[in-house]
Design an enzyme around this catalytic site. Structure first.
Site, mmCIF file in Angstrom:
data_model
loop_
_atom_site.group_PDB
_atom_site.id
_atom_site.type_symbol
_atom_site.label_atom_id
_atom_site.label_comp_id
_atom_site.label_asym_id
_atom_site.label_seq_id
_atom_site.Cartn_x
_atom_site.Cartn_y
_atom_site.Cartn_z
ATOM 1 N N TRP A 181 -29.435 -53.943 14.265
ATOM 2 C CA TRP A 181 -30.071 -54.524 15.445
ATOM 3 C C TRP A 181 -30.293 -56.005 15.197
ATOM 4 O O TRP A 181 -31.084 -56.372 14.342
ATOM 5 C CB TRP A 181 -31.390 -53.839 15.778
ATOM 6 C CG TRP A 181 -32.016 -54.415 17.036
ATOM 7 C CD1 TRP A 181 -31.359 -55.027 18.073
ATOM 8 C CD2 TRP A 181 -33.402 -54.456 17.366
ATOM 9 N NE1 TRP A 181 -32.253 -55.436 19.034
ATOM 10 C CE2 TRP A 181 -33.508 -55.097 18.629
ATOM 11 C CE3 TRP A 181 -34.559 -54.006 16.734
ATOM 12 C CZ2 TRP A 181 -34.736 -55.303 19.258
ATOM 13 C CZ3 TRP A 181 -35.779 -54.211 17.363
ATOM 14 C CH2 TRP A 181 -35.861 -54.851 18.606
ATOM 15 N N GLU A 209 -28.481 -70.287 10.412
ATOM 16 C CA GLU A 209 -27.295 -69.548 9.981
ATOM 17 C C GLU A 209 -26.579 -68.954 11.192
ATOM 18 O O GLU A 209 -26.050 -67.845 11.150
ATOM 19 C CB GLU A 209 -27.682 -68.496 8.939
ATOM 20 C CG GLU A 209 -28.344 -69.128 7.712
ATOM 21 C CD GLU A 209 -28.246 -68.295 6.454
ATOM 22 O OE1 GLU A 209 -27.537 -67.285 6.440
ATOM 23 O OE2 GLU A 209 -28.885 -68.695 5.459
ATOM 24 N N HIS A 214 -25.098 -67.264 4.898
ATOM 25 C CA HIS A 214 -24.011 -67.425 5.865
ATOM 26 C C HIS A 214 -23.685 -68.900 6.036
ATOM 27 O O HIS A 214 -24.572 -69.750 6.038
ATOM 28 C CB HIS A 214 -24.410 -66.861 7.233
ATOM 29 C CG HIS A 214 -24.704 -65.396 7.230
ATOM 30 N ND1 HIS A 214 -25.877 -64.881 6.726
ATOM 31 C CD2 HIS A 214 -23.973 -64.330 7.666
ATOM 32 C CE1 HIS A 214 -25.850 -63.561 6.849
ATOM 33 N NE2 HIS A 214 -24.706 -63.207 7.418
ATOM 34 N N LYS A 254 -25.243 -60.452 0.022
ATOM 35 C CA LYS A 254 -24.258 -60.643 1.082
ATOM 36 C C LYS A 254 -23.927 -62.118 1.241
ATOM 37 O O LYS A 254 -24.830 -62.963 1.291
ATOM 38 C CB LYS A 254 -24.782 -60.115 2.417
ATOM 39 C CG LYS A 254 -23.810 -60.357 3.590
ATOM 40 C CD LYS A 254 -24.423 -59.989 4.938
ATOM 41 C CE LYS A 254 -23.453 -60.288 6.072
ATOM 42 N NZ LYS A 254 -24.044 -60.069 7.411
ATOM 43 N N SER A 277 -21.107 -59.866 17.048
ATOM 44 C CA SER A 277 -22.188 -60.737 16.598
ATOM 45 C C SER A 277 -21.690 -61.858 15.703
ATOM 46 O O SER A 277 -22.473 -62.702 15.269
ATOM 47 C CB SER A 277 -23.258 -59.928 15.853
ATOM 48 O OG SER A 277 -22.711 -59.339 14.684
#
Length: 250
Positions: free
Chosen positions: A47, A86, A143, A170, A232
């Site tokens: 989400w 980001e 990111h 990540k 996204s």
């Protein structure tokens, strides 16, 4: 390498698990997306709260989370607020970012939370402890929607995130040429084979980087992202297309 059992999904074992984002602005739109995703082969749902028009209303966030939990049944939920730093959709200060993620962690309605390493700063340790206390996995993420660093810097970023004791490091970068994609894949493979003791995510975005989304089982990335409806991030494709392409690397 350790794996994580989240509801009925084992992250870090076999092929990358497929995560589908929900990017609706209103609760009705969000729930419609969730109902559609629940009937697909998605392993995980993310989400993206920064798309939500009531992102600054704790009560509305909890109402939406409760309804999502009911609709998605045993599909794990990642709670993510991507800041504008980001390439997210809202500008919030660090204090609110921290409070919002604490609210989600303590709600007992989510399974995983994605925290931006460069946004949370010194509050990361506190959030990790809170997440683990509440049986929530924590993704620590970086990111860059403009460029891709060198192979060495990608590896250092993954190592740094892991050193914070997050559950799943990540990184996601924007490639500007094929060499950027190759650097991402090479760094991912090296981390997987020689360094990391836990699942991680390494993504090269846009059409150029699409291969990084389908070959994780060869290069180590444990979660990939597909779509049911809106995406996204650049380079995400429909979940059925993603599954077909991933089969080429099985």
């Amino acid at each position: 390498m350790k794996t994580y059992m989240v509801r009925n999904v084992e992250i870090g074992k076999d092929s990358p698990k497929i995560c589908v984002p929900i990017v609706g602005e209103e609760i009705e739109e969000i729930l419609e997306s969730a109902a559609e995703i629940a009937d697909t082969k998605a392993d995980i749902v993310e989400w993206r709260v920064d798309y939500f028009n009531s992102y600054d209303n704790y009560e509305q966030i909890l109402i939406c989370l409760k309804k999502l939990r009911s609709l998605l049944r045993d599909i794990p939920i990642i709670f993510t607020f991507r800041t504008d730093k980001e390439c997210g959709h809202k500008n919030i200060d660090r204090d609110y970012y921290t409070k919002l993620n604490k609210l989600a962690i303590e709600s007992s309605l989510i399974d995983i939370v994605d925290i931006e390493v460069n946004t949370i700063g010194d509050d990361m340790k506190e959030l990790i402890e809170l997440a683990h206390k509440n049986n929530v996995l924590l993704i620590g993420s970086i990111h860059n929607f403009e460029s891709t660093p060198t192979r060495e810097d990608i590896m250092e970023n993954l190592k740094y995130i892991e050193s914070l004791n997050v559950d799943i490091p990540k990184v996601a970068y924007m490639p500007n040429c094929n060499e950027d994609v190759m650097n991402l894949l090479a760094a991912s493979k090296d981390i997987y084979e020689n360094y990391s003791d836990r699942p991680f995510i390494a993504i090269s975005m846009s059409d150029i980087g699409f291969i990084s989304r389908i070959c994780g089982n060869r290069f180590g990335s444990a979660i990939t992202f597909g779509t049911v409806g809106k995406n996204s991030a650049p380079g995400q494709v429909d979940i059925d297309n993603l599954i077909d392409k991933m089969a080429l690397f099985s």
